[in-house]
Structure formats: C-alpha cells, structure tokens
Design an enzyme around this catalytic site. Structure first.
Site, mmCIF file in Angstrom:
data_model
loop_
_atom_site.group_PDB
_atom_site.id
_atom_site.type_symbol
_atom_site.label_atom_id
_atom_site.label_comp_id
_atom_site.label_asym_id
_atom_site.label_seq_id
_atom_site.Cartn_x
_atom_site.Cartn_y
_atom_site.Cartn_z
ATOM 1 C CG HIS A 265 -2.190 -0.844 0.938
ATOM 2 N ND1 HIS A 265 -2.101 -2.202 0.707
ATOM 3 C CD2 HIS A 265 -3.508 -0.543 0.856
ATOM 4 C CE1 HIS A 265 -3.316 -2.694 0.521
ATOM 5 N NE2 HIS A 265 -4.185 -1.715 0.610
ATOM 6 C CG HIS A 282 -7.214 0.963 -3.335
ATOM 7 N ND1 HIS A 282 -6.126 1.754 -3.010
ATOM 8 C CD2 HIS A 282 -7.312 0.044 -2.328
ATOM 9 C CE1 HIS A 282 -5.601 1.334 -1.868
ATOM 10 N NE2 HIS A 282 -6.309 0.305 -1.434
#
Lengths: 377, 377
Positions: A265, A282
């Site tokens: 991330h 995402h």
C-alpha cells in the site's frame, strides 16, 4: 477454509475486540431480510439512518430500505427509517459532504440510540462511519459493503474518515461497526474491472497471513474470476477472517501488527497520488505495489525465491496488472516520505519473507525504493 | 480533603480509566515549567501544537510556548513547536474553525506522535480536543484550562466537540487527554464574573457526590470568593476528584452514572438556548438550573428538607444568582424535550435526595417542569 455447502449458507466471522466485538455475516439473499438481521443484533433499535452510494440506490439500497420500512419490532411498532444518498466517488469524502450529513442527522431527530447503515463501497463506509463516530460523540453503525474491495477490506476494522483537500484519510476515527452484512448477490451488478480490483486485497491476505489460503486461491483463481458463488463467498470469509485476526491484535495501529495490512500500500498510495486518483483502481495500484514490495524483498535478500513468481502468476490469473509503465520513482519517493505511517521521515515497508509471512523493515535506503519501482515499469 | 500545606504544593488527581488513565496536576507556577511536566509524561515527544484562546495568548500561552521552545529533550534536541490562536467565544466551536485547524495541523507536518496542547477555556479545550481526536484518527492532547469553569469541569473527562449551527455539542468524540495541567496562578487574570461562574460547578460536586465537601464549601465560601490560593487549589482538586470518580465509572455515558454531572444542566441549557447564549454565563445558568432542580425535588417529595435552603445560601455566598425573572417555561420546555440526553422524548432529570446524593428521575410530568421553572422567577 471456511465454506458453506449449500447455496444459501451464511458464513459468520467474528472480529474479536472485547466489548466492541462484532459479527460479519457473509452470504446471498441478505438485503431483503436485512431488517431481521439488524433487529436480532440490536433489539433496542427504533430509528435507522440509511446512507447509500447514489449509484447503488437502485436496486440495492431501496430494497434494503424496503426491508427496514416494512418490518415490525417485537412490540409491533415500525422502525423509523431516514435515508439519504451521497454522490459516488472519492470526492464525497469531504468536509462539506460530512457537514451535510451531520445537519441531516440533526434534522432527522437522530439520538444516541439511532443506528447508521452505510450501504456502498469504501467511500460511503468511511464517510458514514465517521459521521456515526462523531454525531453526539458516537452512535452505532452497520456496514453493508457493496463492492468486493469494501467487503474484504474497508468495511471491517473500524477505520473511518474523510480526506483533506490535499491529503487522503487524514481526518477520522477508529470506530467499530456493530455488524457487517455482506450480501454476495450484490456483486452480480459490480462492473468487471471493479470486481477484479477487489481480488488484489484477497491475494494480499494470502501473502501476509495465510499460506494455505494462498494455495487455495491459486487452485481457485478461475472460479473467483468467474464469480462462482461458493468460491467468492469462501474467499471473502477467509479474507475477513485474516483481517479480523490482525485487527483484533492491534485495533488502533499502535503495536505495529496492523501495519502488515499495508503490504503493497505504501507503493500503491504513491502511485495513486502521482498519476491522479482515478486512472488506476485501488486494487490495481495495490497489485502493482505488492509486486514492487516483493521485488524489494528479493533485492534485499530477505525473501524465499518462489514467492515473487507465485505472486506474479496469481495476480495475473486474477486479471490484475503486475507492471505500470508510467510509474515515476522521482515523483513517488517524496509522497512516500510524507505518508502518515512514516515515523519521523524514515522509510519503512512491509516486506514478504515467504508466502504467509511478512515483516516491517525500517531504514530502507531510497535507492532500494527507486529500484523496486523501476522493476515494475 | 486534598490540600497542600505550602504555597507551592502541587496536588495530583488521577482519572482512573485503565490504559487511558491520566493525571491532573493542580498548583501555582506551572506554566513556566510546563515543558518539564509534559516531557516527563511523554518522553517520546518531538512535536507539539499549541492551540490557544486569542484572549490569553498574552501572557499565558506565550509563556507556555516559551517554556516549550527553550527546552531540550533527553537527547539534547529541541522540541518542535507549532502554535495558533483561535478567537474567543462559543462561535469558534464551528465546522469552519475546525476545518482551519485540520489544515493547519497538516501544514505543520503533524504525525501520530505529535501532541496537541489546548490552552484556554472550555471552547478551546473542546475544539482542540476534537481536532486531536480526529486528526489521523487520533493523536494525544494535553489540557491547560485557563478558566475556573474549564479547570473543574470541561478539561477533565474526555468530552470534546463542536456545535452545529442550531445545536450545541452535537458533533464530537470521547477522547481523553494524556494530562491536565491546572496552573492556579492563571486565575489571577480572570474577570470576577467569569471566576464566580466557575464556582457553580464546584458547588455542584458537593451536592451530587460529596456532603463533606459541601460543608467545607459552606465554611470556606468567603475564601473562595476572595480567590485565596490554598482554598481555591483545594476546591479545584476536590472537584476534579469527584469528576474523575464519576468519569472512571461511566466514561462514555452509557450506564447512566455520568448523567449525575448534568445536575441543573437540563434547565441551564434550556435557559441558555431561550435567552440567547451570552446573556448569562454558563455557571450562572447552572446555578439557576440547580435551584430549579432542587425545587422540583422538593415538590416531588423526594428531597431532604434542609437541602434547598443550604444550596440557596451557598450559591448566594458565592455571588451567583438563584433566580432568573426572564425564565420562560413555555419556551424552555420544547428545548428540554429535544435535548440529546432525552430518551425517546421522555423528560428525565437529575434530582437531589440529600446533600451528596442525587438520582435520575424519569417520566417527569411537564407541569412539574413548568412549576420548577416558575419557582425561580
């Protein structure tokens, strides 16, 4: 592996947080019976506030509202149902949208026994969750995630919040839902690219926490991509189980344990920030970010050699990207140095050692970061 | 009674909340040595954000900032100090002021180890506390209350928040400070009416929780009004002790125990809302509200007969009002019915049984409320 033998089985996963523990109910046909589930969890319920993503108002939110509006409580009185929809997309996680919700909650005679129901993806869950966390210093809320990404990630664990104009998720609260209801039927209307994006987080749980699950995903990738009922339900349940375990160990991100959920991330956020949110979904950015992290781990010599090829193959089997030609290391590096999880400017990454095990590695040299980014261009 | 025998004694009171427990340090000369107190509580501190009421920026906030800016940590590095002032008054507890603080915190490179220092009365404490509660889902904060009212009430117990345009304290969080530092010297610059207003909450603790303290207040009222050092310090410490005990038993206002702190406040809020905030100071409204509640208790026959005259005499001895000719029962009643502590529209009040003991009485008839209001006109 958690799995249901029948089409209609509901799988339950508990998030173990003492007096803030709650259940995640996973299975088909849950929207139309939603009021029963909620009333059996919260018997004192008299007023609900449904906050839904405008894009799924029809049919899902309206069916859920119908279920709530037509049900009677034990004393034969109806529930009072207030509802509102918020525009789709990240821009709804704003101060102005939050202010509107607060005013609407006040105008709807919300009191401390009212319950917020968040129906949508991560945006609505984060926004409505923070509205619940902050109204009269906190009222209960229920997550009804409608994207795969929200089902396996953002709806579980109590992270709620909004963005500041230049910085994502900067404002918010750790505020646990009282219940998470995952109706897998909702996935049928999810666009292909958004669905596949959610699989990135599913793969993540295999890498960070559960080698057996990773092997199961390798064997079941085609069923997952085809949205086979039982396969999808089992994958969601295992993912929630992993997340629940990690959150149960480190609810507020204080011990460092919860940081393993950020595998891939730090790179992903830097990609998203530098190419503009919206170009990549995402989960696509996370896929590329996990590849960058695995490449870094290989480069630093801390990673078992079969990991990278197995991860690459599984990501590709799920129809997700493993490279990103536009990745710009010079632009990404300063973003990573500003990340709120950075401790005093030092670069730290969650890196894999072998399938099922990752660790936090600190004091990473910027040249290693650049190399990892360039390995995925 | 807690009391210090020397002029410079610091009295310590603990708020017992498990891993959220904290100390309240009460005594003179604490502003100039503030950095030592903070660094001994938080050894990992590198960055502080001082948020001060503009009205006390000079001298108190500036002296505190000086203490922080000139101190060195154990490793001989200086603390990084960011500071900002907010306009005095209730209007600063707004969404726009909160948004400004959030952006300023971001621009000041605030991270999860930064600590907010709130210097001011209840407005700044509530606002800065909620800014701390919500930035990156919660960072630590220290309360440095500079009004008597904030010292004995709002700075202790973790209630933080802002107002909506039509409704006070509607948005916020339960977020406990890590430390409360009460420098009694600061009271020397507090205007007379504001100082006396704070005594209303002090009297409240005697009535709701501590008959011995109430008797001590009766014996020491003249010293209190004259701001005698030792008397004021002991009264603050006893008040904090009472509040700490109640908060420790019911941190989030769930068991009902914490509601006893609202003695007189349901009436007070209705008075404030109907005559406009600003005409009466909060403590003045609370004094009148306690008189209304005591009259109601007498009327309902649940109150020991000497309570009302003793309470009336003590409030008057502290230079506070016991009647309010402008009180308008017709206007106040609907406000009380909208109070967020009202459960499903039923009127409930904290009523005294005898000095040192109150209880929650539900299902109060509106005619009793009107009678109580009119008894104090």
């Amino acid at each position: 592996m958690l799995s249901g033998s029948n089409r209609n089985d509901i799988l339950s996963v508990e998030v173990p947080l003492g007096d803030r523990s709650y259940q995640i109910e996973i299975g088909p046909d849950q929207i139309d019976t939603f009021s029963q589930t909620v009333l059996s969890t919260m018997s004192d319920l008299t007023h609900v506030l449904v906050i839904a993503d405008a894009a799924i108002q029809e049919p899902w939110a309206n069916r859920l509202i119908h279920s709530l509006s037509t049900s009677l409580r034990d004393d034969a009185t109806p529930l009072r149902v207030s509802s509102i929809s918020v525009p789709s997309g990240e821009t709804s996680k704003s101060i102005s949208q939050l202010s509107e919700l607060w005013q609407w909650m006040l105008d709807s005679s919300t009191d401390r026994r009212s319950v917020v129901i968040a129906v949508g993806g991560g945006v609505v869950g984060d926004l409505a969750g923070f509205a619940a966390a902050s109204f009269t210093r906190g009222i209960r809320f229920v997550q009804v995630p409608t994207t795969l990404l929200a089902m396996v990630d953002s709806s579980v664990g109590g992270k709620t919040g909004i963005n500041l104009p230049t910085s994502k998720n900067m404002i918010g609260a750790f505020w646990q839902p009282s219940l998470v209801v995952i109706d897998t039927d909702v996935l049928s209307t999810l666009p292909e690219r958004a669905y596949l994006s959610g699989l990135a987080e599913v793969i993540k749980y295999g890498v960070i926490d559960d080698a057996e699950f990773f092997a199961w995903l390798e064997a079941n990738a085609s069923g997952l991509v085809a949205r086979d009922d039982g396969t999808v339900r089992a994958a969601i349940a295992e993912s929630c189980q992993s997340k629940a375990r990690v959150v149960g160990e480190d609810e507020r991100e204080t011990s460092g344990r919860r940081a393993i959920l950020n595998y891939g991330h730090t790179f992903a956020h830097a990609i998203e920030a530098t190419v503009g949110y919206g170009q990549l979904l995402h989960g696509e950015a996370v896929s590329i970010g996990m590849q960058m992290a695995a490449n870094m781990a290989v480069d630093l010599g801390i990673c078992e050699p079969t990991l990278l090829p197995r991860q690459t193959e599984l990501i590709q089997a799920c129809g997700l990207p493993t490279t990103f030609p536009e990745a710009n290391a010079e632009a990404m590096l300063p973003v990573m140095q500003r990340d709120k999880k950075v401790s005093h400017g030092k670069l730290r990454f969650i890196l894999p050692e072998r399938i099922g095990s990752v660790r936090l590695v600190g004091d990473i040299d910027p040249s290693s970061v650049v190399k990892a980014i360039e390995s995925c261009r």
